[in-house]
Design a protein around this motif. Structure first.
Motif, PDB file in Angstrom:
ATOM      1  N   LEU A   1       0.851  -1.178   0.000  1.00 16.77           N
ATOM      2  CA  LEU A   1       0.000   0.000   0.000  1.00 16.77           C
ATOM      3  C   LEU A   1       0.889   1.229   0.000  1.00 16.77           C
ATOM      4  O   LEU A   1       2.017   1.181   0.513  1.00 16.77           O
ATOM      5  N   ARG A   2       0.378   2.317  -0.543  1.00 13.59           N
ATOM      6  CA  ARG A   2       1.075   3.590  -0.437  1.00 13.59           C
ATOM      7  C   ARG A   2       0.163   4.598   0.263  1.00 13.59           C
ATOM      8  O   ARG A   2      -0.937   4.887  -0.210  1.00 13.59           O
ATOM      9  N   LEU A   3       0.654   5.105   1.374  1.00 15.47           N
ATOM     10  CA  LEU A   3      -0.065   6.138   2.106  1.00 15.47           C
ATOM     11  C   LEU A   3       0.442   7.510   1.678  1.00 15.47           C
ATOM     12  O   LEU A   3       1.623   7.679   1.374  1.00 15.47           O
ATOM     13  N   SER A   4      -0.472   8.464   1.663  1.00 12.08           N
ATOM     14  CA  SER A   4      -0.125   9.839   1.314  1.00 12.08           C
ATOM     15  C   SER A   4      -0.462  10.773   2.464  1.00 12.08           C
ATOM     16  O   SER A   4      -1.473  10.582   3.153  1.00 12.08           O
ATOM     17  N   CYS A   5       0.371  11.766   2.657  1.00  9.25           N
ATOM     18  CA  CYS A   5       0.143  12.814   3.651  1.00  9.25           C
ATOM     19  C   CYS A   5       0.250  14.142   2.917  1.00  9.25           C
ATOM     20  O   CYS A   5       1.359  14.628   2.664  1.00  9.25           O
ATOM     21  N   ALA A   6      -0.890  14.693   2.536  1.00  9.58           N
ATOM     22  CA  ALA A   6      -0.914  15.935   1.774  1.00  9.58           C
ATOM     23  C   ALA A   6      -0.993  17.117   2.732  1.00  9.58           C
ATOM     24  O   ALA A   6      -1.824  17.126   3.651  1.00  9.58           O
ATOM     25  N   ALA A   7      -0.134  18.087   2.523  1.00  8.23           N
ATOM     26  CA  ALA A   7      -0.088  19.263   3.388  1.00  8.23           C
ATOM     27  C   ALA A   7      -0.653  20.487   2.682  1.00  8.23           C
ATOM     28  O   ALA A   7      -0.529  20.628   1.468  1.00  8.23           O
ATOM     29  N   SER A   8      -1.243  21.353   3.461  1.00 10.02           N
ATOM     30  CA  SER A   8      -1.722  22.630   2.947  1.00 10.02           C
ATOM     31  C   SER A   8      -1.452  23.698   3.997  1.00 10.02           C
ATOM     32  O   SER A   8      -1.232  23.400   5.156  1.00 10.02           O
ATOM     33  N   GLY A   9      -1.433  24.918   3.553  1.00  8.55           N
ATOM     34  CA  GLY A   9      -1.210  26.031   4.468  1.00  8.55           C
ATOM     35  C   GLY A   9       0.231  26.482   4.513  1.00  8.55           C
ATOM     36  O   GLY A   9       0.503  27.678   4.583  1.00  8.55           O
ATOM     37  N   ARG A  10       1.145  25.551   4.514  1.00  4.77           N
ATOM     38  CA  ARG A  10       2.566  25.873   4.499  1.00  4.77           C
ATOM     39  C   ARG A  10       3.307  24.762   3.772  1.00  4.77           C
ATOM     40  O   ARG A  10       2.857  23.626   3.714  1.00  4.77           O
ATOM     41  N   THR A  11       4.457  25.117   3.227  1.00  3.61           N
ATOM     42  CA  THR A  11       5.265  24.122   2.552  1.00  3.61           C
ATOM     43  C   THR A  11       5.922  23.198   3.556  1.00  3.61           C
ATOM     44  O   THR A  11       6.346  23.624   4.642  1.00  3.61           O
ATOM     45  N   LEU A  12       6.004  21.927   3.188  1.00  2.47           N
ATOM     46  CA  LEU A  12       6.654  20.951   4.059  1.00  2.47           C
ATOM     47  C   LEU A  12       8.176  21.100   4.069  1.00  2.47           C
ATOM     48  O   LEU A  12       8.855  20.375   4.791  1.00  2.47           O
ATOM     49  N   ASP A  13       8.696  22.023   3.269  1.00  2.00           N
ATOM     50  CA  ASP A  13      10.154  22.242   3.271  1.00  2.00           C
ATOM     51  C   ASP A  13      10.675  22.523   4.667  1.00  2.00           C
ATOM     52  O   ASP A  13      11.850  22.269   4.960  1.00  2.00           O
ATOM     53  N   TYR A  14       9.839  23.086   5.527  1.00  2.83           N
ATOM     54  CA  TYR A  14      10.291  23.507   6.851  1.00  2.83           C
ATOM     55  C   TYR A  14       9.853  22.560   7.962  1.00  2.83           C
ATOM     56  O   TYR A  14      10.029  22.861   9.146  1.00  2.83           O
ATOM     57  N   TYR A  15       9.311  21.404   7.571  1.00  2.00           N
ATOM     58  CA  TYR A  15       8.804  20.460   8.556  1.00  2.00           C
ATOM     59  C   TYR A  15       9.403  19.074   8.344  1.00  2.00           C
ATOM     60  O   TYR A  15       9.432  18.575   7.211  1.00  2.00           O
ATOM     61  N   SER A  16       9.835  18.483   9.402  1.00  3.53           N
ATOM     62  CA  SER A  16      10.138  17.056   9.360  1.00  3.53           C
ATOM     63  C   SER A  16       8.830  16.319   9.586  1.00  3.53           C
ATOM     64  O   SER A  16       8.022  16.704  10.450  1.00  3.53           O
ATOM     65  N   VAL A  17       8.619  15.279   8.803  1.00  2.00           N
ATOM     66  CA  VAL A  17       7.338  14.576   8.827  1.00  2.00           C
ATOM     67  C   VAL A  17       7.535  13.119   9.200  1.00  2.00           C
ATOM     68  O   VAL A  17       8.410  12.443   8.651  1.00  2.00           O
ATOM     69  N   GLY A  18       6.728  12.670  10.116  1.00  2.00           N
ATOM     70  CA  GLY A  18       6.788  11.282  10.527  1.00  2.00           C
ATOM     71  C   GLY A  18       5.484  10.562  10.249  1.00  2.00           C
ATOM     72  O   GLY A  18       4.416  11.177  10.199  1.00  2.00           O
ATOM     73  N   TRP A  19       5.602   9.275  10.039  1.00  2.00           N
ATOM     74  CA  TRP A  19       4.434   8.403   9.997  1.00  2.00           C
ATOM     75  C   TRP A  19       4.402   7.611  11.296  1.00  2.00           C
ATOM     76  O   TRP A  19       5.428   7.075  11.732  1.00  2.00           O
ATOM     77  N   PHE A  20       3.220   7.554  11.877  1.00  2.00           N
ATOM     78  CA  PHE A  20       3.009   6.869  13.130  1.00  2.00           C
ATOM     79  C   PHE A  20       1.878   5.867  12.934  1.00  2.00           C
ATOM     80  O   PHE A  20       1.091   5.984  12.007  1.00  2.00           O
TER      81      PHE A  20
END
Length: 127
Positions: free
Chosen positions: A17-36
């Motif tokens: 499976l492929r999960l997606s985490c779509a962001a809005s409001g700000r670019t993810l360039d400035y965020y480290s993102v984790g899957w839990f």
């Protein structure tokens, strides 16, 4: 930043499976993102993390080699490609973001979680 996770579903053992985490409001360039993930009756645990600073990736031992976290800058989306799934991977999966350049180690990831969360997406692996 607002996050929306999707892509969960029912899959047989050994499937992908492929999960997606779509962001809005700000670019993810400035965020480290984790899957839990959180399985029934168990605590939430971090399974993968993508560092915003240099793109380094980190994985929980039990998913190393089976899961791949990646980011598509153009789509402002982080993915979790999951393969060789087994029933122990059954859980609600969440993505979370922190405004840091480097992912913390998994002890901190598990205890702190993230500052920003998306709603979960259910992954069920049948035996």
């Amino acid at each position: 930043v607002q996050l929306q996770a999707s892509g969960g579903g029912l899959v047989q053992t050994g499937g992908s499976l492929r999960l997606s985490c779509a962001a809005s409001g700000r670019t993810l360039d400035y965020y480290s993102v984790g899957w839990f993930r959180q399985a029934p009756g168990k605590e939430r645990e971090g399974v993968a993390c993508f560092s915003s600073g240099d793109g380094s990736t980190y994985y929980k031992d039990s998913v190393q080699g089976r899961f791949t976290i990646s980011r598509d800058n153009a789509k402002n989306t982080v993915y979790l490609q999951m393969s060789s799934l087994n029933p122990e991977d059954t859980a609600v999966y969440y993505c979370g973001a922190d405004p840091v350049r480097e992912c913390p180690d998994f002890r901190v990831l598990n205890s702190h979680g993230a500052d920003y969360w998306g709603l979960g997406t259910l992954v069920t692996v049948s035996s």
